[in-house]
Design a protein around this motif. Structure first.
Motif, PDB file in Angstrom:
ATOM      1  N   CYS A 192       0.883  -1.048   0.099  1.00  5.61           N
ATOM      2  CA  CYS A 192       0.238   0.161  -0.024  1.00  5.61           C
ATOM      3  C   CYS A 192       1.113   1.139   0.354  1.00  5.61           C
ATOM      4  O   CYS A 192       2.144   1.761   0.799  1.00  5.61           O
ATOM      5  CB  CYS A 192      -1.172  -0.098   1.303  1.00  5.61           C
ATOM      6  N   VAL A 193       0.140   1.797  -0.584  1.00  7.36           N
ATOM      7  CA  VAL A 193       1.200   3.534  -0.897  1.00  7.36           C
ATOM      8  C   VAL A 193      -0.099   4.819  -0.307  1.00  7.36           C
ATOM      9  O   VAL A 193      -0.975   5.010  -0.236  1.00  7.36           O
ATOM     10  CB  VAL A 193       1.397   4.231  -2.052  1.00  7.36           C
ATOM     11  N   ARG A 194       0.871   4.999   0.951  1.00  5.12           N
ATOM     12  CA  ARG A 194       0.302   5.492   2.458  1.00  5.12           C
ATOM     13  C   ARG A 194       0.506   7.559   2.202  1.00  5.12           C
ATOM     14  O   ARG A 194       1.801   8.033   2.024  1.00  5.12           O
ATOM     15  CB  ARG A 194       0.000   5.823   3.651  1.00  5.12           C
ATOM     16  N   VAL A 195      -0.747   8.491   2.426  1.00  6.29           N
ATOM     17  CA  VAL A 195      -0.393   9.410   1.511  1.00  6.29           C
ATOM     18  C   VAL A 195      -0.702  10.398   3.944  1.00  6.29           C
ATOM     19  O   VAL A 195      -1.930  10.172   4.337  1.00  6.29           O
ATOM     20  CB  VAL A 195      -1.100  10.397   0.819  1.00  6.29           C
ATOM     21  N   TRP A 196       0.589  10.353   4.231  1.00  6.37           N
ATOM     22  CA  TRP A 196      -0.089  11.488   6.179  1.00  6.37           C
ATOM     23  C   TRP A 196       0.013  12.276   6.142  1.00  6.37           C
ATOM     24  O   TRP A 196       1.375  12.853   4.729  1.00  6.37           O
ATOM     25  CB  TRP A 196       1.138  10.665   6.674  1.00  6.37           C
ATOM     26  N   CYS A 197       0.137  13.311   6.545  1.00  8.05           N
ATOM     27  CA  CYS A 197      -0.738  14.766   6.460  1.00  8.05           C
ATOM     28  C   CYS A 197      -0.567  14.253   7.981  1.00  8.05           C
ATOM     29  O   CYS A 197      -1.620  14.877   8.874  1.00  8.05           O
ATOM     30  CB  CYS A 197      -1.891  14.968   6.144  1.00  8.05           C
ATOM     31  N   PRO A 198       1.150  14.700   9.030  1.00  5.52           N
ATOM     32  CA  PRO A 198       0.258  15.137  10.130  1.00  5.52           C
ATOM     33  C   PRO A 198      -0.497  15.761  10.909  1.00  5.52           C
ATOM     34  O   PRO A 198      -1.098  16.000  11.583  1.00  5.52           O
ATOM     35  CB  PRO A 198       1.958  15.203  10.374  1.00  5.52           C
ATOM     36  N   GLY A 199      -0.251  16.863  10.518  1.00  2.00           N
ATOM     37  CA  GLY A 199      -1.602  18.376  10.631  1.00  2.00           C
ATOM     38  C   GLY A 199      -2.577  18.623  10.378  1.00  2.00           C
ATOM     39  O   GLY A 199      -3.379  18.718  10.827  1.00  2.00           O
ATOM     40  N   GLU A 200      -2.930  17.245   9.239  1.00  2.63           N
ATOM     41  CA  GLU A 200      -4.464  17.411   9.522  1.00  2.63           C
ATOM     42  C   GLU A 200      -4.960  16.174   8.794  1.00  2.63           C
ATOM     43  O   GLU A 200      -5.293  15.471   7.810  1.00  2.63           O
ATOM     44  CB  GLU A 200      -4.743  18.312   7.798  1.00  2.63           C
ATOM     45  N   PRO A 201      -5.191  15.300   9.714  1.00  2.53           N
ATOM     46  CA  PRO A 201      -4.942  13.187   9.736  1.00  2.53           C
ATOM     47  C   PRO A 201      -6.082  13.329   8.937  1.00  2.53           C
ATOM     48  O   PRO A 201      -6.129  12.230   7.712  1.00  2.53           O
ATOM     49  CB  PRO A 201      -5.335  12.787  11.354  1.00  2.53           C
ATOM     50  N   ALA A 202      -7.570  14.274   8.568  1.00  2.00           N
ATOM     51  CA  ALA A 202      -8.877  14.175   8.156  1.00  2.00           C
ATOM     52  C   ALA A 202      -7.891  14.219   6.550  1.00  2.00           C
ATOM     53  O   ALA A 202      -8.382  13.502   5.592  1.00  2.00           O
ATOM     54  CB  ALA A 202      -9.868  14.864   8.364  1.00  2.00           C
TER      55      ALA A 202
END
Length: 397
Positions: A383-393
């Protein structure tokens, strides 16, 4: 300051600080010429091409423009003069179009991508010395055809397989070997540019990452013994050494470092007084199994964020609904004592390194930071994931 830009899903990333681009997750090409596992990738700074290397010993160049236009899904060049399995690739991003490839036979080769460029109305001219500085953002040339891969320089120190490699300048790089030590190489000289003395008790170096910019002052090494070492490039010395928390809530074996990436936006990590993408403190994202990625300040050993996958709830699609955990204020690293020989080591050497490598824990295997502060990861679960630490949504799978 400038207002935050709206999120852009799909399209193209500008590479500028604050760009909130995110991938759509749509497959645009399937490249399958390698005859074994692909281990590493490197791309030109202007996006002209991507180079892949793998266990078949070949480095293949793919023209990004042709892939985007669905013109051709075959490689344009193959460099296979090195021998062994390709373990690391670096694009030096200078006007000479030099790529460096490392092998498990202990060698590093630097080779030039040669092509014929079409300019203006279609007149072709050979590639060569160009204009523009290191790291400058410019449009890629229009290539009529690729003509070959010319070997520039080679080095082999008989120190075991090359395990990791990073660029430190337009003509310089450094690499680690399985028998310990980190070496610097200037392509203009056959001699070592520098050597960092290595304590075998730290483990074999598995990953390297350097400060952003054209003239990095530091880099961080991650090891098979679950250690992070901060290295001052100016003096080629280890400035700080830390041991990661053990697996299974602290009671298990050391967790090898699988991947490292430099953090790009400290404001999203909650650092007080951070200057965003212009901050140069040694903060790195570290993947070390157990489906977790942590942001560590390697100067003082503090953790600002942990990204984790909760597989009980994970579903394809919206990552915000799939158990993403983004935790702050997550403790500290343990300092490595000079000359320590704990954790199954003998006379400073780790005994666990003598046997077969243990099965790797599930988790991220590669990391790519985005200018916005987001993080792309590729995992053992395909799986490829995009993590946005300040905006989990905004995070996605």
């Amino acid at each position: 300051g400038r207002p935050a830009r709206e999120a852009r899903v799909g399209g193209y990333a500008s590479g500028e600080p604050g760009d909130r681009w995110a991938p759509r997750g749509v497959l645009i090409a399937h490249l399958q010429e390698h005859r074994g596992p692909v281990r590493c990738l490197a791309s030109a700074s202007d996006g002209l091409y991507v180079v892949s290397g793998g266990d078949d010993g070949a480095c293949k160049l793919w023209d990004c423009g042709r892939l985007e236009r669905d013109v051709s899904f075959r490689s344009r060049l193959t460099y296979a003069s090195q021998g062994g399995r390709v373990t690391a690739l670096v694009s030096l991003d200078d006007d000479d179009r030099i790529v460096a490839s490392a092998s498990d036979n202990g060698s590093v080769h630097a080779w030039r991508v040669e092509y014929v460029e079409r300019k203006g109305g279609g007149a072709a001219s050979s590639s060569g010395e160009g204009e523009g500085g290191f790291g400058s953002r410019r449009s890629p040339p229009s290539v009529e055809r690729y003509t070959g891969a010319a070997e520039v320089a080679t080095v082999s120190r008989a120190a075991g397989a090359v395990t990791a490699m990073i660029r430190t300048g337009t003509k310089t790089l450094c690499y680690s070997t399985a028998r310990g030590g980190i070496r610097g190489w200037d392509l203009r000289s056959p001699k070592e540019a520098f050597r960092v003395r290595w304590d075998p008790g730290l483990g074999v170096v598995t990953s390297l990452v350097a400060e952003r910019g054209s003239d990095p002052r530091w880099f961080v090494a991650g090891t098979s013994g679950g250690c992070l070492a901060l290295v001052d490039l100016r003096f080629a010395i280890r400035a700080a050494e830390w041991r990661l928390p053990r697996g299974n809530a602290g009671g298990g074996a050391p967790r090898p470092v699988d991947a490292l990436a430099t953090a790009t936006d400290f404001r999203s990590l909650g650092f007080p007084g951070a200057r965003g993408a212009n901050d140069s403190r040694p903060v790195v994202w570290c993947a070390s199994g157990e489906d977790e990625i942590a942001a560590w300040d390697v100067a003082d050993g503090t953790c600002q964020r942990v990204l984790a996958v909760s597989r009980r709830f994970e579903k394809d699609g919206d990552f915000a609904k799939s158990g993403l955990r983004a935790l702050g204020d997550c403790g500290r690293l343990s300092a490595v004592r000079p000359g320590s020989a704990d954790d199954g080591s003998l006379l400073g050497f780790r005994a666990v390194e003598l046997g077969d490598a243990p099965a790797r824990a599930a988790g991220a295997r590669c990391l790519l930071p985005l200018p916005s502060g987001a993080l792309l990861s590729g995992g053992s679960d395909a799986c490829v994931r995009v993590w946005c630490p300040g905006e989990p949504a905004r995070s996605r799978v």
